[in-house]
Structure formats: structure tokens, C-alpha cells
Design an enzyme around this catalytic site. Sequence first.
Site, PDB file in Angstrom:
ATOM      1  N   HIS A  32       0.796  -1.225   0.000  1.00 24.84           N
ATOM      2  CA  HIS A  32       0.000   0.000   0.000  1.00 24.84           C
ATOM      3  C   HIS A  32       0.829   1.275   0.000  1.00 24.84           C
ATOM      4  O   HIS A  32       0.281   2.360  -0.115  1.00 24.84           O
ATOM      5  CB  HIS A  32      -0.948   0.022   1.194  1.00 24.84           C
ATOM      6  CG  HIS A  32      -0.245   0.317   2.482  1.00 24.84           C
ATOM      7  ND1 HIS A  32       0.432  -0.641   3.176  1.00 24.84           N
ATOM      8  CD2 HIS A  32      -0.087   1.472   3.163  1.00 24.84           C
ATOM      9  CE1 HIS A  32       0.975  -0.095   4.249  1.00 24.84           C
ATOM     10  NE2 HIS A  32       0.676   1.177   4.273  1.00 24.84           N
TER      11      HIS A  32
HETATM   12  C1  UD1 Z   1      -2.412   5.095   5.914  1.00 23.97           C
HETATM   13  C2  UD1 Z   1      -1.157   5.552   6.648  1.00 23.97           C
HETATM   14  C3  UD1 Z   1      -0.106   4.462   6.567  1.00 23.97           C
HETATM   15  C4  UD1 Z   1      -0.643   3.134   7.045  1.00 23.97           C
HETATM   16  C5  UD1 Z   1      -1.889   2.800   6.220  1.00 23.97           C
HETATM   17  C6  UD1 Z   1      -2.510   1.486   6.585  1.00 23.97           C
HETATM   18  C7  UD1 Z   1      -0.660   7.971   6.563  1.00 23.97           C
HETATM   19  C8  UD1 Z   1       0.169   9.000   5.925  1.00 23.97           C
HETATM   20  N1  UD1 Z   1      -0.570   6.737   6.024  1.00 23.97           N
HETATM   21  O1  UD1 Z   1      -2.086   4.994   4.536  1.00 23.97           O
HETATM   22  O2  UD1 Z   1       1.002   4.815   7.369  1.00 23.97           O
HETATM   23  O3  UD1 Z   1       0.326   2.133   6.904  1.00 23.97           O
HETATM   24  O4  UD1 Z   1      -2.838   3.855   6.415  1.00 23.97           O
HETATM   25  O5  UD1 Z   1      -3.602   1.212   5.781  1.00 23.97           O
HETATM   26  O6  UD1 Z   1      -1.364   8.249   7.509  1.00 23.97           O
HETATM   27  N2  UD1 Z   1      -9.463   4.350   1.663  1.00 23.97           N
HETATM   28  C9  UD1 Z   1     -10.671   3.698   1.605  1.00 23.97           C
HETATM   29  N3  UD1 Z   1     -11.255   3.309   2.757  1.00 23.97           N
HETATM   30  C10 UD1 Z   1     -10.696   3.542   3.961  1.00 23.97           C
HETATM   31  C11 UD1 Z   1      -9.466   4.221   4.022  1.00 23.97           C
HETATM   32  C12 UD1 Z   1      -8.857   4.602   2.866  1.00 23.97           C
HETATM   33  O7  UD1 Z   1     -11.202   3.450   0.541  1.00 23.97           O
HETATM   34  O8  UD1 Z   1     -11.290   3.154   4.988  1.00 23.97           O
HETATM   35  C13 UD1 Z   1      -8.805   4.747   0.394  1.00 23.97           C
HETATM   36  C14 UD1 Z   1      -9.078   6.163   0.005  1.00 23.97           C
HETATM   37  O9  UD1 Z   1      -9.290   6.201  -1.367  1.00 23.97           O
HETATM   38  C15 UD1 Z   1      -7.793   6.898   0.329  1.00 23.97           C
HETATM   39  C16 UD1 Z   1      -6.750   5.816   0.180  1.00 23.97           C
HETATM   40  O10 UD1 Z   1      -7.409   4.605   0.534  1.00 23.97           O
HETATM   41  O11 UD1 Z   1      -7.550   7.989  -0.480  1.00 23.97           O
HETATM   42  C17 UD1 Z   1      -5.571   6.018   1.074  1.00 23.97           C
HETATM   43  O12 UD1 Z   1      -5.968   6.169   2.443  1.00 23.97           O
HETATM   44  P1  UD1 Z   1      -5.109   7.081   3.462  1.00 23.97           P
HETATM   45  O13 UD1 Z   1      -5.624   6.931   4.834  1.00 23.97           O
HETATM   46  O14 UD1 Z   1      -4.935   8.420   2.911  1.00 23.97           O
HETATM   47  O15 UD1 Z   1      -3.678   6.449   3.427  1.00 23.97           O
HETATM   48  P2  UD1 Z   1      -3.220   4.945   3.426  1.00 23.97           P
HETATM   49  O16 UD1 Z   1      -2.572   4.719   2.114  1.00 23.97           O
HETATM   50  O17 UD1 Z   1      -4.300   3.996   3.859  1.00 23.97           O
END
Ligand code: UD1
Length: 371
Positions: A205
Site C-alpha cells: 500500500h
Molecule cells: C495510511 C497511513 C499508513 C498506514 C496505512 C494502513 C498515513 C500518511 N498513512 O495509509 O502509514 O500504513 O494507512 O492502511 O497516515 N481508503 C478507503 N477506505 C478507507 C481508508 C482509505 O477506501 O477506509 C482509500 C481512500 O481512497 C484513500 C486511500 O485509501 O484515499 C488512502 O488512504 P489514506 O488513509 O490516505 O492512506 P493509506 O494509504 O491507507
Amino acid sequence: MKILSVVGARPNFMKIAPLIRTIKKQKDIKHTLVHTGQHYDYAMSESFFKELRIPKPDINLEVGSGSHARQVSQIMARFEAIALKEKPDIVLVVGDVNSTMACSLVAVKLGIAVAHVEAGLRSFDRNMPEEINRLVTDSVADIFFTTSPDATEHLVKEGIPKERIFFVGNVMIDTLLDNLGQAKKSGILRRNKLVKKNYALVTLHRPSNVDTKKGLGTILCAINKIQKRIKVVFPIHPRTRSNLKAFFPKSALKSMENLILLDPQGYLDFLNLMMNASFVITDSGGIQEETTVLGIPCLTARENTERPITLTEGTNILVGLNEARIVKEGMKILNKQGKKRRIPKYWDGKAAQRIVKVLIALNKQKRLRRP
Ligand code: UD1
């Protein structure tokens, strides 16, 4: 004493679970749990609350996804109102996600002590959003709980007074050890027709791996080669799923007959997948630690790690974003040439107890804040 704990994203949930359980046993501590809502899907959030028996958050800030600045600024604005109202003695933050950093900044500016669990980890790679979050959080926090001696050393080098750093072990491992029995009962192998030690498990991820066609393509090429020898199970993070769709036609994955794509898994099912895998390919931080304790070989698709103890004492090997290395190390493991490992000190299921003991003592001594 009043403690306000913060969680936001998936890796926070397994870290906070043992802390809350320990705090709740203390009659003199009033506890409030705030969920920022950084992760909001059932599979990325609620399922962990259920399985890990974490009480429902008292407050949910419901920030959702967004660019770093938007997400962090919304967490900060909403959390400030909560912190002002709740007036905790301590804001307890874990890990290195955006929510960790945003709430630490708010708390310190309001004169509230910040305790950081998993402080001092450094990848020295400032392209990682998590590294910036770690640096900012540790530059403002008051109390530092470390998982390994290298983390303590980094903090000392950065000028943190030694008496504010506590080497307590790893709360993520508290949760792992606490849930092994339950995880063994998961039917995930049966449901997916998998045989113990006869599949590789993949999770990806990190933006640096999955946000470019080249990066994701490199790992897919490696997976393609590995799945010719052994089944490959790949629970897909939402970020990775949307990038796979954007960069590659469906047929690219369909042609890999031994690749099993799954939705993000709950804690117990994933733990079962991990403990029975032949090896794991990942870019996660926590999985490097969990595989070390489980004794499962781990190939980390990154150039560096903020958790070097998993390399020196554990089962972890850095393979970078390098197709040939990933395949070579995977084949070595299949040919029974895995690494021996030793479980790092204090990764023993008692980290949360040590942390709560320190917080109680510091509060008694009126030393919660950095002078
Ligand atoms: C975040 C953390 C990372 C952690 C990871 C675990 C930061 C900078 N990064 O990264 O350290 O290892 O979580 O998963 O805080 N999304 C969904 N549903 C959700 C959550 C996210 O669909 O419940 C999608 C969204 O499109 C979003 C993307 O995933 O834009 C990324 O989510 P985000 O929380 O921004 O960062 P992660 O890549 O999950």
C-alpha cells in the site's frame, strides 16, 4: 488522571487495543477514545474494533480521505475543539499516521502532555509521509515509548532527554500474542482452498510502490513469476486496488492462475494467513514485526526500514522494488533456506502494562510535560 487516546488508520487499532484494556483496569484513570475517521470502511476500521474488542470510540471526527494537507488540517481543527472541551492530562498517540501527527501538534499547543507510543523509529527516508509524521510527532511529544534500542538512540541523538524515553517493547505484539488462539480458529484457509505453508502472502500500500505504474508493475511481474511455483494470496488495500484498476487491464491479473485476490482482511483472518504462509511479501511496517515474532520469512519491498531490528534479529529481508531480488529471495525460502530469528527484547505481550505504569508514575511526580 484523564487520558485521551487517538486512533485514525488501520495500524493504530491493534496498537491501541491492549493500551485501552490496561487503562480501563485502573480506577483512577478516566479514558476517552477519539477516532479521527482517517480510515472509515468496515474492512479498514470497524471490523478491527469488533475483533479486538476495542470499545466504540467516544468521539468520531469523521474526516475521511483527502490530500495530506486537507486531511491533517481537518483533523487538527476538529480535534482542537474536542481537546479544549475534554481537557485531558495526556493525549496518547500511536504509530506514524497522519492522525498521530495532527493530534500531537494540537495537544502540545494547548499545553497538554503528548505521549507517543512507538517513538523514535526512523527510516531516514523523507519521501515517506510516515517518516515526516514520526519526525514531527517526536519533536513535539513529551513522553516517548520505544520498541527497540535503536529507536531510543535516535531520540537521544535528536536531543530528547533520556529520562523522558522509556523502552517498553511493542504493543502491536501484545495484540498479536493475545489473539493467536482465536486466529488459529479462522476458517480463511479452508474458504480459499489454501494449504498451510503452501502459499505466499502479499500486501502492498505504500505510495512509493503502488502510486506509479512502474512500481506496481515491477511487483506484479515478481508475483507473476512466484505464482508459477506457489499460490499467491493478495488482500488488496483500497489505494492499491484503485491504482491497479487505473494502470492495468483486468486481463493482466486474470492471466495469473495461481493469484488469489482478496478484499482487505480482518485482524484474525489476516493473522491466520500470516502464520501459515510460506513467506510474506510486504511494504507494511507492522507486518515486518509480526512476521518476526511468528517466525515467518518476510520480504520487504522497500529500500529501507524504520524497523531494523526485524533485519538483525528477525526474519525480515529488504528486497527493494526489484523484481529479480524478490523472486530470488522467495525461491530461496521455498528451497528451505530461511533465516533463523530471535524475538526482540520486550516483545513479550506486556508493553501496554509497562506504558500505563510509567504514565501513572509520571503523573504522580507531576512530570507529564517536558520541562
Ligand atoms: C495510511 C497511513 C499508513 C498506514 C496505512 C494502513 C498515513 C500518511 N498513512 O495509509 O502509514 O500504513 O494507512 O492502511 O497516515 N481508503 C478507503 N477506505 C478507507 C481508508 C482509505 O477506501 O477506509 C482509500 C481512500 O481512497 C484513500 C486511500 O485509501 O484515499 C488512502 O488512504 P489514506 O488513509 O490516505 O492512506 P493509506 O494509504 O491507507
